[in-house]
Scaffold this motif. Structure first.
Motif, PDB file in Angstrom:
ATOM      1  N   ALA A 263       1.135  -1.443  -0.351  1.00 31.40           N
ATOM      2  CA  ALA A 263       0.028   0.140  -0.502  1.00 31.40           C
ATOM      3  C   ALA A 263       0.736   1.623   0.163  1.00 31.40           C
ATOM      4  O   ALA A 263       0.743   2.079  -0.343  1.00 31.40           O
ATOM      5  N   LEU A 264       1.559   1.600   0.641  1.00 27.82           N
ATOM      6  CA  LEU A 264       2.360   2.220   0.976  1.00 27.82           C
ATOM      7  C   LEU A 264       3.776   2.885  -0.349  1.00 27.82           C
ATOM      8  O   LEU A 264       3.463   3.552  -1.027  1.00 27.82           O
ATOM      9  N   LEU A 266       2.869   1.789  -3.452  1.00 28.13           N
ATOM     10  CA  LEU A 266       1.468   1.808  -4.094  1.00 28.13           C
ATOM     11  C   LEU A 266       1.152   3.134  -3.937  1.00 28.13           C
ATOM     12  O   LEU A 266       1.515   3.400  -5.639  1.00 28.13           O
ATOM     13  N   SER A 267       1.424   3.856  -3.397  1.00 28.14           N
ATOM     14  CA  SER A 267       0.824   5.969  -2.795  1.00 28.14           C
ATOM     15  C   SER A 267       2.358   6.542  -3.325  1.00 28.14           C
ATOM     16  O   SER A 267       1.637   7.535  -4.248  1.00 28.14           O
ATOM     17  N   PHE A 268       3.063   5.806  -3.116  1.00 30.26           N
ATOM     18  CA  PHE A 268       4.954   6.398  -3.377  1.00 30.26           C
ATOM     19  C   PHE A 268       4.388   7.019  -4.802  1.00 30.26           C
ATOM     20  O   PHE A 268       4.866   7.412  -5.590  1.00 30.26           O
ATOM     21  N   SER A 269       4.709   5.702  -5.364  1.00 32.81           N
ATOM     22  CA  SER A 269       4.887   5.351  -6.810  1.00 32.81           C
ATOM     23  C   SER A 269       3.798   6.298  -7.775  1.00 32.81           C
ATOM     24  O   SER A 269       3.930   6.727  -8.934  1.00 32.81           O
ATOM     25  N   TYR A 270       2.107   6.586  -6.848  1.00 30.79           N
ATOM     26  CA  TYR A 270       1.614   7.751  -7.716  1.00 30.79           C
ATOM     27  C   TYR A 270       1.808   8.864  -7.584  1.00 30.79           C
ATOM     28  O   TYR A 270       1.559   9.670  -9.070  1.00 30.79           O
ATOM     29  N   TRP A 271       2.346   9.310  -6.425  1.00 34.23           N
ATOM     30  CA  TRP A 271       2.303  10.946  -6.099  1.00 34.23           C
ATOM     31  C   TRP A 271       3.539  10.562  -7.383  1.00 34.23           C
ATOM     32  O   TRP A 271       4.162  11.871  -7.116  1.00 34.23           O
TER      33      TRP A 271
END
Ligand code: UD2
Length: 396
Positions: A263-264, A266-271
């Motif tokens: 989850a962490l 994925l959210s990093f790569s999203y930003w």
């Protein structure tokens, strides 16, 4: 770019990543978690030397106050209002049996009265459709009477051995064998009297939590319940850690670490989609999985389990753990098999009824046993009626 420059920039990137990982770990494990968790009893960060004695005293004091309140409650309750609990219906869906002896140490805490006060509240909250029938099983066989059970006689049905059976039960057996025989007596007597569809047995210092009946009902609606010898409804909080050798917990632990890390990331790569190369992501995944696993264990699995109270569907059912029997669910007629198995074994110190039951579920072909988490009762007994007690009981 020359080769040495590429290698150098790669090295810089790696050392940068290692430094970042180190800084994050130090901040999390040496600053944030110690600050947040040093007062949490079941966390690795709990500072025993600073808080254990004062917390133990506080809990003892609260228990004493609750006990005295419960005594007053039962002495002042009008018989007519509550006596309906003593009319037991035949073949109920659920029979709760509370096993009790007269306690010498900790008698002022009136554990049984506390448990029954809570039980009567829970029964009342079920409304006109009673969620269970309740029996108090007074197994005191000494010369003195079980005072708390006596007080409850006006409100609940209390079952006892006949004077002759009492005398036989006092024959020179050790406390653990007597405790086991008492348990078997209660199981059989409850079955004989009421012929329930399912039985829960509570020890007299097992205070049911608010979700008790809702979760038991939900467990009984699941198919696994009828292929099990028993379901443990309590396991000591101090033994709920991942670092206790229960194989299913390791799976849960790794799973949580992976979910947190994914989850962490994925959210990093999203930003910041450009900053992730494949090799870095795999290393990151590994690092953050371990990071989350360490953080959860150090914080205390017990606190994480509490989140499951959100809904009965979220309670975890797993293979039974070994220690303790304060609250046990016996689905269908498994209580009769349990009584028979226990009857065929002899208990001594180090091989009390909880260990015998656990071994049986593991060794008898076709039998299985389960535990549910989080706990459905609070263990309020600071004083044991089968073992010696320290001068000052402590929480850990
Ligand atoms: C919290 C916890 O770890 N509790 C366990 C611990 O009990 P404890 O050492 O905490 O003892 P306890 O005082 O809670 O007694 C356990 C139960 O046995 C009953 N009792 C006691 C004496 C007697 O002669 N007859 C009798 O039936 C008593 O009423 C109570 O319902 O060890 C027991 C086995 O020995 C059980 O595994 C308990 O679940």
């Amino acid at each position: 770019m020359p080769r040495w420059k590429t290698l150098f920039s790669q090295h810089l990137r790696w050392s940068n990543t290692v430094t970042q990982a180190l800084v994050l770990s130090v901040i999390t494990f040496c600053v944030i978690l110690p600050l947040c968790c040093h007062r949490l009893l079941y966390s690795y960060y709990f500072i025993k030397t600073m808080y254990l004695d004062s917390m133990s005293e506080e809990v003892l004091h609260e228990g004493l106050v609750r006990g005295q309140d419960a005594l007053q409650f039962w002495q002042s309750t009008s018989t007519t209002a509550s006596s309906r609990f003593s009319d037991i219906a035949q073949n109920p869906e659920l029979l709760v049996i509370v096993v009790s002896v007269q306690r010498n140490e900790g008698r002022d805490f009136h554990y049984l009265l506390q448990v029954m006060r809570q039980m009567s509240g829970l029964l009342e909250s079920c409304g006109s459709q009673r969620c269970a029938e309740v029996l108090v099983c007074d197994v005191e066989s000494g010369p003195q009477e079980n005072q708390d059970a006596k007080i409850l006689e006006d409100y609940f049905k209390v079952i006892r051995r006949s004077p002759l059976e009492k005398r036989r039960n006092r024959d020179s057996v050790n406390t653990f064998e007597r405790e086991k025989r008492d348990y078997v007596f209660c199981l059989r007597k409850g079955w004989e009297l009421v012929q329930p569809k399912n039985i829960v047995v509570l020890e007299d210092d097992a205070l049911p939590k608010q979700d008790f009946f809702t979760v038991v009902k939900h467990l009984l609606s699941r198919t696994f319940a009828f292929q099990t010898l028993y379901v443990k409804l309590y396991h000591p909080e101090r033994l709920q850690r991942y670092w206790n050798p229960e194989p299913y917990r390791i799976l849960e632990w790794v799973g949580l670490g992976l979910v947190g890390a994914t989850a962490l990331l994925l959210s990093f790569s999203y930003w910041n989609p450009c900053s992730f190369s494949f090799t870095l992501s795999v290393t990151h995944l590994l690092f953050f999985t371990l990071y989350f696993m360490a953080a959860i264990e150090l914080l205390g699995r017990h606190y994480l389990l509490e989140v499951r109270r959100f809904s009965p569907q979220l309670y975890a059912v797993s293979p039974a753990t070994e220690c303790c029997t304060p609250a046990m669910l016996f689905p269908g007629n498994s209580s009769l098999r349990v009584a028979e198995y226990l009857d065929g074994s002899f208990c001594v110190k180090g091989n009390a009824k909880d260990i015998v039951l656990y071994q049986m579920a593991r060794t008898i072909p076709g039998e299985r046993a389960h535990s549910v988490e989080p706990n459905l009762v609070t263990h309020i007994g600071a004083f044991s009626s089968v073992r010696g007690n320290p001068l000052k009981p402590r929480l850990l």
